[in-house]
Motif scaffolding. Structure first.
Motif, mmCIF file in Angstrom:
data_model
loop_
_atom_site.group_PDB
_atom_site.id
_atom_site.type_symbol
_atom_site.label_atom_id
_atom_site.label_comp_id
_atom_site.label_asym_id
_atom_site.label_seq_id
_atom_site.Cartn_x
_atom_site.Cartn_y
_atom_site.Cartn_z
ATOM 1 N N GLN A 197 0.826 -1.204 0.000
ATOM 2 C CA GLN A 197 0.000 0.000 0.000
ATOM 3 C C GLN A 197 0.862 1.256 0.000
ATOM 4 O O GLN A 197 0.490 2.282 -0.577
ATOM 5 C CB GLN A 197 -0.959 -0.027 1.193
ATOM 6 N N GLY A 198 2.024 1.180 0.632
ATOM 7 C CA GLY A 198 2.944 2.306 0.597
ATOM 8 C C GLY A 198 3.401 2.619 -0.814
ATOM 9 O O GLY A 198 3.538 3.793 -1.203
ATOM 10 N N ASP A 199 3.627 1.568 -1.605
ATOM 11 C CA ASP A 199 4.025 1.775 -2.996
ATOM 12 C C ASP A 199 2.903 2.426 -3.794
ATOM 13 O O ASP A 199 3.151 3.217 -4.724
ATOM 14 C CB ASP A 199 4.429 0.446 -3.631
ATOM 15 N N GLU A 200 1.641 2.101 -3.442
ATOM 16 C CA GLU A 200 0.514 2.729 -4.130
ATOM 17 C C GLU A 200 0.478 4.236 -3.872
ATOM 18 O O GLU A 200 0.028 5.012 -4.718
ATOM 19 C CB GLU A 200 -0.791 2.085 -3.668
ATOM 20 N N PHE A 201 0.975 4.645 -2.703
ATOM 21 C CA PHE A 201 1.044 6.072 -2.372
ATOM 22 C C PHE A 201 2.336 6.717 -2.875
ATOM 23 O O PHE A 201 2.552 7.914 -2.665
ATOM 24 C CB PHE A 201 0.946 6.272 -0.858
ATOM 25 N N GLY A 202 3.194 5.931 -3.487
ATOM 26 C CA GLY A 202 4.442 6.468 -4.016
ATOM 27 C C GLY A 202 5.479 6.777 -2.951
ATOM 28 O O GLY A 202 6.339 7.644 -3.153
ATOM 29 N N ILE A 203 5.411 6.057 -1.821
ATOM 30 C CA ILE A 203 6.338 6.347 -0.720
ATOM 31 C C ILE A 203 7.781 6.059 -1.121
ATOM 32 O O ILE A 203 8.665 6.915 -0.976
ATOM 33 C CB ILE A 203 5.921 5.562 0.540
ATOM 34 N N ARG A 204 8.034 4.888 -1.651
ATOM 35 C CA ARG A 204 9.414 4.575 -2.033
ATOM 36 C C ARG A 204 9.832 5.341 -3.294
ATOM 37 O O ARG A 204 10.988 5.747 -3.417
ATOM 38 C CB ARG A 204 9.583 3.066 -2.217
ATOM 39 N N ALA A 205 8.885 5.543 -4.183
ATOM 40 C CA ALA A 205 9.197 6.332 -5.379
ATOM 41 C C ALA A 205 9.576 7.759 -5.014
ATOM 42 O O ALA A 205 10.357 8.419 -5.722
ATOM 43 C CB ALA A 205 7.992 6.340 -6.324
ATOM 44 N N GLY A 206 9.060 8.242 -3.866
ATOM 45 C CA GLY A 206 9.372 9.584 -3.399
ATOM 46 C C GLY A 206 10.658 9.689 -2.612
ATOM 47 O O GLY A 206 11.010 10.779 -2.144
ATOM 48 N N GLY A 207 11.347 8.576 -2.446
ATOM 49 C CA GLY A 207 12.656 8.610 -1.794
ATOM 50 C C GLY A 207 12.697 8.073 -0.380
ATOM 51 O O GLY A 207 13.780 7.901 0.187
ATOM 52 N N GLN A 208 11.533 7.806 0.235
ATOM 53 C CA GLN A 208 11.532 7.199 1.566
ATOM 54 C C GLN A 208 11.749 5.689 1.442
ATOM 55 O O GLN A 208 11.407 5.081 0.428
ATOM 56 C CB GLN A 208 10.209 7.488 2.282
ATOM 57 N N LYS A 209 12.293 5.087 2.477
ATOM 58 C CA LYS A 209 12.550 3.648 2.473
ATOM 59 C C LYS A 209 11.842 2.983 3.654
ATOM 60 O O LYS A 209 11.645 3.600 4.691
ATOM 61 C CB LYS A 209 14.055 3.373 2.559
ATOM 62 N N PHE A 210 11.491 1.713 3.463
ATOM 63 C CA PHE A 210 10.910 0.922 4.550
ATOM 64 C C PHE A 210 11.998 0.111 5.238
ATOM 65 O O PHE A 210 12.905 -0.414 4.587
ATOM 66 C CB PHE A 210 9.849 -0.045 4.017
ATOM 67 N N ALA A 211 11.887 -0.002 6.548
ATOM 68 C CA ALA A 211 12.698 -0.941 7.323
ATOM 69 C C ALA A 211 11.734 -1.954 7.921
ATOM 70 O O ALA A 211 10.926 -1.610 8.783
ATOM 71 C CB ALA A 211 13.467 -0.216 8.421
ATOM 72 N N ALA A 212 11.783 -3.194 7.432
ATOM 73 C CA ALA A 212 10.863 -4.242 7.882
ATOM 74 C C ALA A 212 11.556 -5.065 8.961
ATOM 75 O O ALA A 212 12.422 -5.884 8.666
ATOM 76 C CB ALA A 212 10.460 -5.118 6.708
ATOM 77 N N PHE A 213 11.170 -4.834 10.210
ATOM 78 C CA PHE A 213 11.874 -5.475 11.322
ATOM 79 C C PHE A 213 11.523 -6.950 11.484
ATOM 80 O O PHE A 213 12.342 -7.730 11.946
ATOM 81 C CB PHE A 213 11.593 -4.711 12.620
ATOM 82 N N VAL A 214 10.307 -7.339 11.123
ATOM 83 C CA VAL A 214 9.932 -8.763 11.199
ATOM 84 C C VAL A 214 9.204 -9.122 9.906
ATOM 85 O O VAL A 214 8.009 -8.879 9.763
ATOM 86 C CB VAL A 214 9.039 -9.068 12.419
ATOM 87 N N ILE A 215 9.952 -9.682 8.987
ATOM 88 C CA ILE A 215 9.370 -10.097 7.714
ATOM 89 C C ILE A 215 9.808 -11.529 7.441
ATOM 90 O O ILE A 215 10.928 -11.925 7.771
ATOM 91 C CB ILE A 215 9.787 -9.144 6.570
ATOM 92 N N PHE A 216 8.907 -12.313 6.898
ATOM 93 C CA PHE A 216 9.177 -13.722 6.647
ATOM 94 C C PHE A 216 9.428 -13.945 5.160
ATOM 95 O O PHE A 216 9.007 -13.162 4.306
ATOM 96 C CB PHE A 216 7.992 -14.579 7.109
ATOM 97 N N ILE A 217 10.082 -15.048 4.854
ATOM 98 C CA ILE A 217 10.406 -15.355 3.471
ATOM 99 C C ILE A 217 9.152 -15.427 2.601
ATOM 100 O O ILE A 217 9.159 -15.050 1.431
ATOM 101 C CB ILE A 217 11.221 -16.675 3.396
ATOM 102 N N LEU A 218 8.029 -15.863 3.198
ATOM 103 C CA LEU A 218 6.782 -15.947 2.439
ATOM 104 C C LEU A 218 6.271 -14.557 2.058
ATOM 105 O O LEU A 218 5.666 -14.380 0.996
ATOM 106 C CB LEU A 218 5.724 -16.685 3.255
#
Length: 356
Positions: A197-218
């Motif tokens: 959903q962040g990508d739909e808002f253009g968050i990463r395209a706008g230069g911000q980055k996500f830090a995913a502290f608990v993400i699984f391979i799935l």
């Protein structure tokens, strides 16, 4: 959390029981139930199992709120709880128990390994989007401390309900903060949905980055390498690290259809170590078994010379990974590349600081 743990964790548990064989002259029986992410339901199941059904040990328990309930009842019943999926560092801090262990990772280790690495790479302003229960708040607290200790600044935090479908209002606040890094203090499907959903808002395209502290391979697989490439994450286990991890993962995949998550690998590890201790002391007495587990190094495909500390924290090496670019991947589950290994005594909170 059904994909990260769930039926796959039960399969891993049964594999550990089969591999152990008879213990104290009897086969090991695995039972399972769905706590529905509700502490009252999880607590009621634990009480029924410990006090009436003869269950000796409970493991997995994704969701720290449920983990706290299970730990409390384990203490009352003088039975063992080896929590692989409950990630609040408070479980081995102020709410520690002599009968509870935190087996894989926690909010402190994730903050320490991932948070410090990102700040050192220039991600010095943060906004947190956390899950609105014990784990999300503990992670935000612990990560904030790490960011600030490394010279960064936290601009704000919001908390979304567990298993949320719409993160738009929370993501807009994160976007408007102008923080370089949006720290995701949630897990599994909530993390993947936040990024999508962040990508739909253009968050990463706008230069911000996500830090995913608990993400699984799935979750990474669901996002796809094109969307997830470059994402950094901290994990105690990845299926393709060495011959031992690959051998176990091949056995697991034959039963489940895909490689194990770190939680499912942890369930196997916790049960295997517990059963070795029961066999060694010749008793299911929780005090004797926990003492034996503490004095015996944990060595299996997912753990190398890990130790169970007196506060219940399993101290193990943690690994910093980066999601591969599509052209770097050589197979459907070839998703991560190793960036660094952090020794356990650097990744986890010192015993002296935990207030246990």
């Amino acid at each position: 959390y059904a994909d990260a743990g769930g039926k796959g964790a039960v399969k891993a548990a049964k594999m550990a029981a089969e591999d152990a064989g008879a213990i104290l002259g009897a086969p090991v029986e695995i039972v399972s139930a769905d706590h529905q992410n509700k502490p009252d339901i999880g607590g009621a199941i634990a009480r029924q199992w410990y006090e009436k059904d003869g269950v000796d040990m409970i493991t997995d328990v994704p969701n720290s709120a449920v983990g706290f309930a299970v730990s409390t009842i384990a203490t009352q019943a003088r039975k063992v709880a080896l929590l692989t999926g409950s990630l609040s560092a408070d479980l081995t801090g102020e709410k520690c128990s002599p009968y509870t262990a935190a087996w894989m990772l926690d909010s402190y280790s994730q903050s320490r390994v991932l948070g410090s690495a990102i700040v050192k790479q220039g991600g010095d302003t943060w906004f947190f989007l956390g899950a609105d229960y014990g784990f999300g708040r503990a992670l935000t607290r612990d990560a904030t401390a790490v960011v600030e200790a490394n010279g960064g600044k936290v601009l704000g935090a919001v908390y979304a309900p567990l298993n949320n479908a719409d993160f738009s209002s929370f993501l807009l606040q994160a976007q408007q903060s102008k923080a370089k890094i949006i720290g995701l203090g949630n897990a599994a499907g909530d993390t993947a949905n936040s990024i999508k959903q962040g990508d739909e808002f253009g968050i990463r395209a706008g230069g911000q980055k996500f830090a995913a502290f608990v993400i699984f391979i799935l979750d990474v697989k669901a996002l796809g390498l094109k969307a997830a490439q470059g994402l950094q994450l901290s994990s105690p286990f990845y299926w393709d690290m060495n011959d031992e991890t690959r051998a176990f993962s091949k056995r697991f995949e034959a039963r489940v259809g895909r490689p194990p998550t770190w939680d499912q690998a942890g369930v196997y590890s916790a049960i295997a170590h517990y059963l070795k201790a029961v066999k060694a002391v010749g008793s299911k007495d929780a005090d004797k078994v926990m003492a034996k587990m503490r004095e015996t190094p944990i060595n299996d495909f997912a753990s190398k010379n890990a130790v169970l500390r007196i506060d219940g924290r399993v101290v193990r090496d943690m690994h910093l990974f980066e999601v591969k670019k599509p052209e770097e991947s050589k197979g459907p589950w070839d998703l991560y590349k190793l960036v660094a290994t952090v020794p356990g005594n650097e990744a986890f909170r010192p015993l002296s600081e935990g207030k246990c």
